[in-house]
Design an enzyme around this catalytic site. Structure first.
Site, PDB file in Angstrom:
ATOM      1  N   ALA A   1       0.827  -1.211   0.000  1.00 36.37           N
ATOM      2  CA  ALA A   1       0.000   0.000   0.000  1.00 36.37           C
ATOM      3  C   ALA A   1       0.860   1.259   0.000  1.00 36.37           C
ATOM      4  O   ALA A   1       2.010   1.254   0.447  1.00 36.37           O
ATOM      5  CB  ALA A   1      -0.919  -0.001   1.216  1.00 36.37           C
TER       6      ALA A   1
ATOM      7  N   GLY B   1       1.049  -5.778   1.551  1.00 33.43           N
ATOM      8  CA  GLY B   1       0.258  -6.176   0.392  1.00 33.43           C
ATOM      9  C   GLY B   1       1.034  -7.050  -0.573  1.00 33.43           C
ATOM     10  O   GLY B   1       0.454  -7.876  -1.276  1.00 33.43           O
TER      11      GLY B   1
ATOM     12  N   GLU C   1       0.746 -10.504   0.803  1.00 36.75           N
ATOM     13  CA  GLU C   1      -0.635 -10.938   0.606  1.00 36.75           C
ATOM     14  C   GLU C   1      -0.907 -11.278  -0.856  1.00 36.75           C
ATOM     15  O   GLU C   1      -1.619 -12.243  -1.156  1.00 36.75           O
ATOM     16  CB  GLU C   1      -1.588  -9.843   1.102  1.00 36.75           C
TER      17      GLU C   1
ATOM     18  N   GLU D   1       2.233  -4.373   9.005  1.00 35.93           N
ATOM     19  CA  GLU D   1       1.178  -3.374   9.229  1.00 35.93           C
ATOM     20  C   GLU D   1       1.073  -2.942  10.688  1.00 35.93           C
ATOM     21  O   GLU D   1       0.700  -1.801  10.989  1.00 35.93           O
ATOM     22  CB  GLU D   1      -0.182  -3.923   8.758  1.00 35.93           C
TER      23      GLU D   1
END
Length: 209
Positions: A17, A60, A63, A83
């Site tokens: 992100a 991300g 992920e 995060e």
């Protein structure tokens, strides 16, 4: 296309992100914009996706790699869900897919500390299936894609669906799903061709139907 190879640069698989953009977000804007919703298209793709990871796969990026069906990692690859250090939590499936890949304890350690693991530990934990020299990661992923391409595209998609059901259904429901998909293969021309080719000791000529 029988399979997809997803890769990044030598430095990073995917950046994750935009932290500067996150600075101005609030709960209303997250819901209004449907933040991160579009990423589900990767996990919903019926074709096999092979991630070829070099460098950092954090947040991300990690992920995104876990949305793929197979992960190959270069020796210098790093995986993590940092995060927590930003005062938030994984939002693209990290808290759900990571425990399924590495188990609850390792996933908790990674998510609660925000610390990274290297490619060797990722292989040990089952997050990746192969560790390669960084210069060979993409070519090895392509070679796997080429081997998959020799199979029936239709049967490959059914097989992928069966394996994924193990992560989404109870064991009994998953077994029922597998059995139904297994039965389904017998209604295809490629099943007939595969069995016939085996009995005739030749390579099958699949038509993807």
């Amino acid at each position: 296309t029988a399979a997809i190879v997803l890769t990044g640069s030598e430095r990073a698989f995917a950046a994750g992100a935009d932290i500067k953009e996150m600075q101005h977000m609030d709960i209303q804007s997250c819901y209004k914009r449907g933040l991160l919703a579009g990423w589900n298209v990767v996990s919903r793709t019926r074709k096999p996706i092979i991630a070829a990871v070099n460098g950092y796969a954090l947040g991300g990026g990690c992920e995104l790699a876990m949305m793929c069906d197979v992960i190959f990692a270069g020796t210098g690859a790093k995986f993590g869900q940092p995060e927590i250090s930003l005062g938030t939590i994984p939002g693209m499936g990290g808290s759900q897919r990571l425990p399924r890949a590495v188990g609850k304890s390792i996933a908790m350690e990674m998510c609660l500390s925000g610390e990274m693991i290297d490619a060797t530990r990722a292989l040990e934990f089952g997050l990746v299936s192969r560790v390669c020299d960084p210069d060979c990661v993409v070519s090895e992923a392509i070679r796997l894609g080429e081997r998959i391409a020799k199979k029936s595209k239709l049967i490959v998609s059914l097989c992928k669906e069966a394996v994924n059901s193990a992560y989404e259904l109870s064991q009994q429901e998953g077994l029922r799903c597998e059995r139904e998909l297994f039965f389904t293969t017998f209604g295809t021309e490629d099943n007939s061709e595969g069995i016939k080719a085996h009995l005739e000791k030749r390579k099958p000529r699949f038509k993807d139907c």
